[in-house]
Design an enzyme around this catalytic site. Structure first.
Site, PDB file in Angstrom:
ATOM      1  N   LYS A 113      37.857  46.603  34.065  1.00  0.00           N
ATOM      2  CA  LYS A 113      37.284  47.342  33.535  1.00  0.00           C
ATOM      3  C   LYS A 113      36.039  47.337  32.726  1.00  0.00           C
ATOM      4  O   LYS A 113      35.604  48.651  32.419  1.00  0.00           O
ATOM      5  CB  LYS A 113      38.159  46.342  31.475  1.00  0.00           C
ATOM      6  CG  LYS A 113      37.708  46.525  30.279  1.00  0.00           C
ATOM      7  CD  LYS A 113      38.700  46.178  29.201  1.00  0.00           C
ATOM      8  CE  LYS A 113      37.801  46.156  27.648  1.00  0.00           C
ATOM      9  NZ  LYS A 113      37.337  45.255  27.796  1.00  0.00           N
ATOM     10  N   ASN A 152      38.353  30.930  46.982  1.00  0.00           N
ATOM     11  CA  ASN A 152      37.816  29.450  46.540  1.00  0.00           C
ATOM     12  C   ASN A 152      38.644  29.223  47.965  1.00  0.00           C
ATOM     13  O   ASN A 152      38.465  27.663  47.988  1.00  0.00           O
ATOM     14  CB  ASN A 152      38.146  29.014  45.443  1.00  0.00           C
ATOM     15  CG  ASN A 152      40.261  28.926  45.582  1.00  0.00           C
ATOM     16  OD1 ASN A 152      40.218  29.139  45.793  1.00  0.00           O
ATOM     17  ND2 ASN A 152      39.988  27.863  44.338  1.00  0.00           N
ATOM     18  N   GLY A 196      39.348  42.415  33.443  1.00  0.00           N
ATOM     19  CA  GLY A 196      38.334  42.002  32.973  1.00  0.00           C
ATOM     20  C   GLY A 196      37.114  42.927  33.481  1.00  0.00           C
ATOM     21  O   GLY A 196      36.144  43.586  33.840  1.00  0.00           O
ATOM     22  N   VAL A 219      38.833  32.046  41.603  1.00  0.00           N
ATOM     23  CA  VAL A 219      38.527  33.997  40.431  1.00  0.00           C
ATOM     24  C   VAL A 219      39.609  33.131  39.116  1.00  0.00           C
ATOM     25  O   VAL A 219      39.205  33.937  37.840  1.00  0.00           O
ATOM     26  CB  VAL A 219      39.836  35.033  40.504  1.00  0.00           C
ATOM     27  CG1 VAL A 219      38.625  35.800  41.835  1.00  0.00           C
ATOM     28  CG2 VAL A 219      40.583  34.658  41.128  1.00  0.00           C
ATOM     29  N   ASN A 231      40.301  37.807  34.301  1.00  0.00           N
ATOM     30  CA  ASN A 231      39.362  37.733  34.499  1.00  0.00           C
ATOM     31  C   ASN A 231      38.691  39.314  35.723  1.00  0.00           C
ATOM     32  O   ASN A 231      38.433  39.429  35.799  1.00  0.00           O
ATOM     33  CB  ASN A 231      38.862  36.777  35.592  1.00  0.00           C
ATOM     34  CG  ASN A 231      38.704  35.608  34.375  1.00  0.00           C
ATOM     35  OD1 ASN A 231      38.001  35.757  33.802  1.00  0.00           O
ATOM     36  ND2 ASN A 231      38.687  34.569  35.356  1.00  0.00           N
ATOM     37  N   TYR A 283      55.503  29.761  39.998  1.00  0.00           N
ATOM     38  CA  TYR A 283      54.667  31.632  40.592  1.00  0.00           C
ATOM     39  C   TYR A 283      55.220  32.291  39.768  1.00  0.00           C
ATOM     40  O   TYR A 283      54.718  33.314  39.511  1.00  0.00           O
ATOM     41  CB  TYR A 283      55.197  31.240  42.211  1.00  0.00           C
ATOM     42  CG  TYR A 283      54.873  32.141  42.899  1.00  0.00           C
ATOM     43  CD1 TYR A 283      52.998  32.606  43.515  1.00  0.00           C
ATOM     44  CD2 TYR A 283      55.576  32.597  43.704  1.00  0.00           C
ATOM     45  CE1 TYR A 283      52.882  33.153  43.986  1.00  0.00           C
ATOM     46  CE2 TYR A 283      55.291  33.578  44.663  1.00  0.00           C
ATOM     47  CZ  TYR A 283      53.952  34.234  44.051  1.00  0.00           C
ATOM     48  OH  TYR A 283      53.164  35.119  45.577  1.00  0.00           O
ATOM     49  N   LYS A 287      47.092  29.266  36.923  1.00  0.00           N
ATOM     50  CA  LYS A 287      45.965  29.657  36.406  1.00  0.00           C
ATOM     51  C   LYS A 287      45.528  31.305  37.007  1.00  0.00           C
ATOM     52  O   LYS A 287      45.274  31.651  36.639  1.00  0.00           O
ATOM     53  CB  LYS A 287      45.207  28.100  35.980  1.00  0.00           C
ATOM     54  CG  LYS A 287      44.663  27.122  35.625  1.00  0.00           C
ATOM     55  CD  LYS A 287      44.430  26.177  36.133  1.00  0.00           C
ATOM     56  CE  LYS A 287      42.306  26.669  35.351  1.00  0.00           C
ATOM     57  NZ  LYS A 287      41.848  25.142  35.098  1.00  0.00           N
TER      58      LYS A 287
END
Ligand code: UDP
Length: 322
Positions: free
Chosen positions: A108, A35, A105, A60, A102, A148, A94
């Site tokens: 996976k 980003n 995921g 992300v 994410n 962090y 985040k």
């Protein structure tokens, strides 16, 4: 050999872009998702027109949707400088938590392998020296670095949970201080601060008495270690760093000598929770990968000074405030 398809989050950042470049050179297909909050499109500009390269501007920490098949998801996205810990505390938390979730995921869904860029910060202000992977660390969860450190500790935990629950083939590296071209001139970390201050004959800002130590690896050594780890199966964390340890005062003197700068050294307050010592125990990486860093500090500094000597690499060096 068939090309692998590799997605790198944070691939426009300092380390991610070196990795992306290296993988493209080896003939792989690379998708960078970034980003650009701390990444820089200039880091990947030479790759943008390459037929095997795709760039997606995306955060992300939000759901990631990819059409292509993937062999690897490599999660390198995160602001990582102590200056960011203050300015970007919540995005850091985040991307380490939601972003890792994410990215896992996605791995996976695609039946891909997963590679996590973790950090020596999981060891906090270590009570064991040097730090082996078996050390659990000494982290202040509510201190300024906690955002962090804890996000990466969580990232490791969820990575191992996905490995155990969903049999994802994972790799975790703990990256120790790394430096080289493409660091942000204003990212506040010691090597770029000292080099940029020296190049502009400004005061070199040592925090504390300068007797705190670090050990820095040159980015090319790190990338070689990453590539080697992709080709073996080992699901637990591996330290990647250079065990050559020196004080910040020694570093300041070396940078002044190499740049032939007129800068003076000044001593400022030591930031809260600043680790006193840090040095990797790399015996695991040596045994597992036959890897060890080869670029000496002086050589790496010369290459980094050369990068920063081009004016464009250091847009208006800002005053550093922690
Ligand atoms: N440091 C310093 N002057 C600077 C920037 C950093 O003396 O201008 C010190 C900092 O306090 C720390 C060490 O250099 O002890 C390494 O800092 P850096 O931010 O590069 O990374 P860290 O290892 O602390 O995450």
């Amino acid at each position: 050999m068939a090309k692998k398809s590799i997605l790198i989050t944070g691939g426009a950042g300092f380390i991610g872009s070196h990795l992306a470049e290296r993988l493209i050179q080896s003939g792989e297909k690379v998708i960078v998702v970034d980003n650009l909050v701390t990444g820089n499109i200039e880091n990947i500009r030479p790759l943008l027109n390459h037929p095997n390269f795709t760039f997606l501007e995306h955060n992300v920490s939000e759901h990631i949707e990819i059409e292509d098949e993937l062999d690897w998801v490599m999660h390198f996205a995160s602001p990582a400088s102590p200056i960011d810990f203050k300015k970007l505390a919540i995005p850091i938390l985040k991307v380490g938590s939601l972003g890792t979730h994410n990215a896992l995921g996605l791995a996976k869904e695609k039946k891909a392998k997963f590679f996590l860029a973790s950090t020596s910060e999981v060891y906090g202000d270590p009570l064991i020296h040097p730090q082996p992977e078996s050390y659990w660390g000494n982290v202040n969860p509510i201190g300024p670095r906690g955002v962090y450190d804890e996000s990466k500790r969580f990232a490791e935990a969820i990575t191992m949970a996905y490995h155990r629950e969903h049999a994802i083939d994972v790799r975790i590296i703990r990256i120790f201080n790394t430096y080289g071209p493409r660091m942000r001139a204003d990212d506040g970390r010691v090597v770029c601060n000292f080099i940029n201050q020296a190049l502009e004959n400004k005061d070199i800002t040592i925090y504390g008495d300068g007797m705190q130590s670090r050990s820095f690896q040159y980015v090319d050594d790190l990338v070689k270690g990453i590539i080697k780890l992709m080709s073996v199966t080992h699901n637990e964390p591996v330290n990647l760093g250079n065990p050559y340890e020196f004080t910040m005062l020694e570093l300041a003197e070396k940078v002044i000598a190499l740049t032939k700068s007129k800068s003076k050294i000044i001593f400022l307050e030591l930031p809260e929770d600043d680790p006193k010592r840090r040095k990797p125990d790399i015996s695991k990486a040596q045994a597992l990968l036959g890897w060890e860093p080869i670029v000496q500090l002086e050589e790496g500094l010369v290459r980094t000074i050369e990068f920063f000597s081009h004016e464009a690499a250091r847009p208006a060096l800002k005053e550093v405030t922690l």
